[in-house]
Motif scaffolding. Structure first.
Motif, PDB file in Angstrom:
ATOM      1  N   UNK A 105       4.540   0.715  24.944  1.00  0.00           N
ATOM      2  CA  UNK A 105       3.669   0.942  26.092  1.00  0.00           C
ATOM      3  C   UNK A 105       2.235   1.015  25.580  1.00  0.00           C
ATOM      4  N   UNK A 106       1.449  -0.034  25.813  1.00  0.00           N
ATOM      5  CA  UNK A 106       0.071  -0.008  25.323  1.00  0.00           C
ATOM      6  C   UNK A 106      -0.694   1.185  25.890  1.00  0.00           C
ATOM      7  N   UNK A 107      -1.463   1.855  25.026  1.00  0.00           N
ATOM      8  CA  UNK A 107      -2.226   3.011  25.469  1.00  0.00           C
ATOM      9  C   UNK A 107      -3.196   2.649  26.585  1.00  0.00           C
ATOM     10  N   UNK A 108      -3.680   1.404  26.584  1.00  0.00           N
ATOM     11  CA  UNK A 108      -4.636   0.998  27.612  1.00  0.00           C
ATOM     12  C   UNK A 108      -3.988   0.900  28.989  1.00  0.00           C
ATOM     13  N   UNK A 109      -2.661   0.828  29.060  1.00  0.00           N
ATOM     14  CA  UNK A 109      -2.001   0.737  30.361  1.00  0.00           C
ATOM     15  C   UNK A 109      -1.579   2.114  30.879  1.00  0.00           C
ATOM     16  N   UNK A 110      -1.717   3.146  30.064  1.00  0.00           N
ATOM     17  CA  UNK A 110      -1.351   4.484  30.502  1.00  0.00           C
ATOM     18  C   UNK A 110      -2.472   5.083  31.348  1.00  0.00           C
ATOM     19  N   UNK A 111      -2.096   5.785  32.414  1.00  0.00           N
ATOM     20  CA  UNK A 111      -3.076   6.555  33.157  1.00  0.00           C
ATOM     21  C   UNK A 111      -3.240   7.884  32.429  1.00  0.00           C
ATOM     22  N   UNK A 112      -4.480   8.339  32.287  1.00  0.00           N
ATOM     23  CA  UNK A 112      -4.766   9.583  31.576  1.00  0.00           C
ATOM     24  C   UNK A 112      -5.561  10.486  32.501  1.00  0.00           C
ATOM     25  N   UNK A 113      -5.124  11.732  32.600  1.00  0.00           N
ATOM     26  CA  UNK A 113      -5.861  12.742  33.353  1.00  0.00           C
ATOM     27  C   UNK A 113      -6.166  13.876  32.385  1.00  0.00           C
ATOM     28  N   UNK A 114      -7.464  14.127  32.159  1.00  0.00           N
ATOM     29  CA  UNK A 114      -7.864  15.249  31.312  1.00  0.00           C
ATOM     30  C   UNK A 114      -7.884  16.510  32.164  1.00  0.00           C
ATOM     31  N   UNK A 115      -7.293  17.565  31.653  1.00  0.00           N
ATOM     32  CA  UNK A 115      -7.118  18.787  32.426  1.00  0.00           C
ATOM     33  C   UNK A 115      -8.224  19.811  32.207  1.00  0.00           C
ATOM     34  N   UNK A 116      -9.152  19.524  31.306  1.00  0.00           N
ATOM     35  CA  UNK A 116     -10.279  20.422  31.029  1.00  0.00           C
ATOM     36  C   UNK A 116      -9.811  21.829  30.684  1.00  0.00           C
ATOM     37  N   UNK A 117      -8.743  21.873  29.916  1.00  0.00           N
ATOM     38  CA  UNK A 117      -8.182  23.144  29.469  1.00  0.00           C
ATOM     39  C   UNK A 117      -7.923  23.014  27.976  1.00  0.00           C
ATOM     40  N   UNK A 118      -8.410  23.962  27.191  1.00  0.00           N
ATOM     41  CA  UNK A 118      -8.140  23.941  25.756  1.00  0.00           C
ATOM     42  C   UNK A 118      -6.756  24.499  25.497  1.00  0.00           C
ATOM     43  N   UNK A 119      -6.003  23.781  24.665  1.00  0.00           N
ATOM     44  CA  UNK A 119      -4.676  24.229  24.266  1.00  0.00           C
ATOM     45  C   UNK A 119      -4.578  24.148  22.746  1.00  0.00           C
ATOM     46  N   UNK A 120      -3.750  24.972  22.137  1.00  0.00           N
ATOM     47  CA  UNK A 120      -3.652  24.979  20.675  1.00  0.00           C
ATOM     48  C   UNK A 120      -3.100  23.671  20.121  1.00  0.00           C
ATOM     49  N   UNK A 121      -3.563  23.326  18.913  1.00  0.00           N
ATOM     50  CA  UNK A 121      -3.024  22.183  18.184  1.00  0.00           C
ATOM     51  C   UNK A 121      -3.898  20.951  18.254  1.00  0.00           C
ATOM     52  N   UNK A 122      -3.466  19.948  17.493  1.00  0.00           N
ATOM     53  CA  UNK A 122      -4.147  18.653  17.451  1.00  0.00           C
ATOM     54  C   UNK A 122      -3.573  17.783  18.564  1.00  0.00           C
ATOM     55  N   UNK A 123      -4.413  17.006  19.202  1.00  0.00           N
ATOM     56  CA  UNK A 123      -3.936  16.079  20.228  1.00  0.00           C
ATOM     57  C   UNK A 123      -2.972  15.085  19.599  1.00  0.00           C
ATOM     58  N   UNK A 124      -1.875  14.802  20.284  1.00  0.00           N
ATOM     59  CA  UNK A 124      -0.853  13.900  19.764  1.00  0.00           C
ATOM     60  C   UNK A 124      -1.266  12.440  19.856  1.00  0.00           C
ATOM     61  N   UNK A 125      -2.237  12.152  20.688  1.00  0.00           N
ATOM     62  CA  UNK A 125      -2.636  10.774  20.895  1.00  0.00           C
ATOM     63  C   UNK A 125      -4.126  10.728  21.205  1.00  0.00           C
TER      64      UNK A 125
END
Length: 155
Positions: A105-125
């Motif tokens: 699944x190409x990343x460019x075809x994924x819909x992304x919604x940023x939640x403006x909430x900090x969560x622990x850890x490194x982003x997986x993608x």
């Protein structure tokens, strides 16, 4: 934050950024709030990571000040091993249209919604291809970049 070049004076954006960082490292105290955004861009990845890590290490070890350090270099997050009590790693939470990142699944075809909430850890993608699409980079270029991204992740 927001460094810009002074090309007419022979000073690149990277040199301006390094000058600002030098000022911070020389003049901050334990009472300082230091905010650094994307330190190390403008040079090789290895140099950038090394500079970012060393500057953050200096601020935590020698200055002992409060630091908000924004980076896309995952290796800088290793600073938590050296400073487990005083350093934390967070990312902005997001939702995607696909539950699990996948090469099929190409990343460019994924819909992304940023939640403006900090969560622990490194982003997986990351979603650079999606941002390129939003900026209306030609789809043929994004497709080629996606192929290169898959190849680079495999090696």
């Amino acid at each position: 934050m927001g460094a810009s070049d002074s090309i007419q004076q022979g000073r690149s954006t990277f040199l301006e950024e390094m000058t600002e960082t030098s000022h911070i490292l020389h003049h901050s105290t334990s009472r300082s709030l230091v905010i650094i955004d994307e330190l190390g861009r403008g040079t090789s990845t290895h140099d950038g990571v090394a500079i970012a890590y060393a500057a953050l290490q200096n601020l935590l070890h020698h200055k002992k000040c409060l630091v908000l350090f924004v980076t896309h270099y995952p290796k800088v997050a290793d600073i938590t091993k050296e400073f487990p009590v005083s350093a934390g790693v967070y990312h902005v939470s997001y939702l995607t249209s696909h539950k699990t990142p996948s090469f099929s699944v190409p990343k460019s075809s994924q819909d992304v919604i940023y939640l403006y909430k900090l969560v622990p850890g490194i982003a997986e993608s990351s979603f650079g291809f999606k941002v390129a699409q939003l900026a209306q980079i030609p789809l043929s270029c994004i497709a080629r970049a996606t192929e290169m991204g898959v190849w680079l992740e495999e090696i």
